[in-house]
Design a protein around this motif. Sequence first.
Motif, PDB file in Angstrom:
ATOM      1  N   VAL A  57      -2.208   0.577  -4.324  1.00  0.00           N
ATOM      2  CA  VAL A  57      -2.708  -0.334  -4.241  1.00  0.00           C
ATOM      3  C   VAL A  57      -3.292  -0.740  -5.664  1.00  0.00           C
ATOM      4  O   VAL A  57      -3.415  -2.301  -6.059  1.00  0.00           O
TER       5      VAL A  57
ATOM      6  N   GLN B  10      -6.542  -2.527   4.459  1.00  0.00           N
ATOM      7  CA  GLN B  10      -6.343  -3.986   3.373  1.00  0.00           C
ATOM      8  C   GLN B  10      -7.254  -5.863   4.235  1.00  0.00           C
ATOM      9  O   GLN B  10      -6.459  -6.177   3.658  1.00  0.00           O
TER      10      GLN B  10
ATOM     11  N   ALA C  95       0.797  -1.687  -0.415  1.00  0.00           N
ATOM     12  CA  ALA C  95      -0.008  -0.097  -0.043  1.00  0.00           C
ATOM     13  C   ALA C  95       0.761   1.274   0.068  1.00  0.00           C
ATOM     14  O   ALA C  95       0.228   2.097  -0.455  1.00  0.00           O
TER      15      ALA C  95
ATOM     16  N   THR D  71      -2.017  -7.970   5.602  1.00  0.00           N
ATOM     17  CA  THR D  71      -3.393  -8.265   3.794  1.00  0.00           C
ATOM     18  C   THR D  71      -3.517 -10.117   4.477  1.00  0.00           C
ATOM     19  O   THR D  71      -3.120 -10.458   4.774  1.00  0.00           O
TER      20      THR D  71
END
Length: 254
Positions: A241, A167, A82, A136
Amino acid sequence: MAGSALKVAGRRLSQHTGSGAAVLLRQMFEPKSCTYTYLLGDRESREAVLIDPVLETAQRDAQLVKELGLRLLYAVNTHCHADHITGSGLLRSLLPGCQSVISRLSGAQADWHIEDGDSIQFGRFALETRASPGHTPGCVTFVLNDHSMAFTGDALLIRGCGRTDFQQGCAKTLYHSVHEKIFTLPGNCLIYPAHDYHGLTVSTVEEERTLNPRLTLSCEEFVKVMNKLNLPKPQQIDFAVPANMRCGIQTPPS
């Protein structure tokens, strides 16, 4: 376990000298996102892999691969980042024959979607894929086949860990991932994270098991701490992203 190390021009040079063959290892740094990129190679076959490349430094990485006479097989991501755009798409163009790799659970496009337990072979060496979700859902840790070093992405940092507030992150999941997939490695296994913000470059499993201020807590206390971090969102998240979801197979704009 580890030979001498020298930091020159933004690159940390080191050589694993355990029993048997020595893996070639280069640790490189991208200052904007404080990201470490790792080049691992086999000195005999000249086959190599690159872990967590960054778009802005992909040209540097490709040049180093050429200078060392290596053949890059894979540009691998520990997760869908990210805070920067991956360099894997560009590296596929710069070094023909290179394939992009990421976990299937990341949802991102790539030439090869790996699963927990998959092995990434390069010459006499291999990286074992260990699913380590929490930061994530698609986070993985790569462990060298002799368990001498682990590349932990954002799951485990030096005296810290990745955040879990975006996320689809989950603090409880991250806690169990680290304790079950990373802290079960030998204590002298070297820990190489995806980021560091304090100038540190490497740790060990034993150091983090005993000194990490977050992950030495109970799971309940860890979740409380993570839920109260109140961190600002990464500056590049809105475009990093979406780009990372596709540029494993697509060359991003320069």
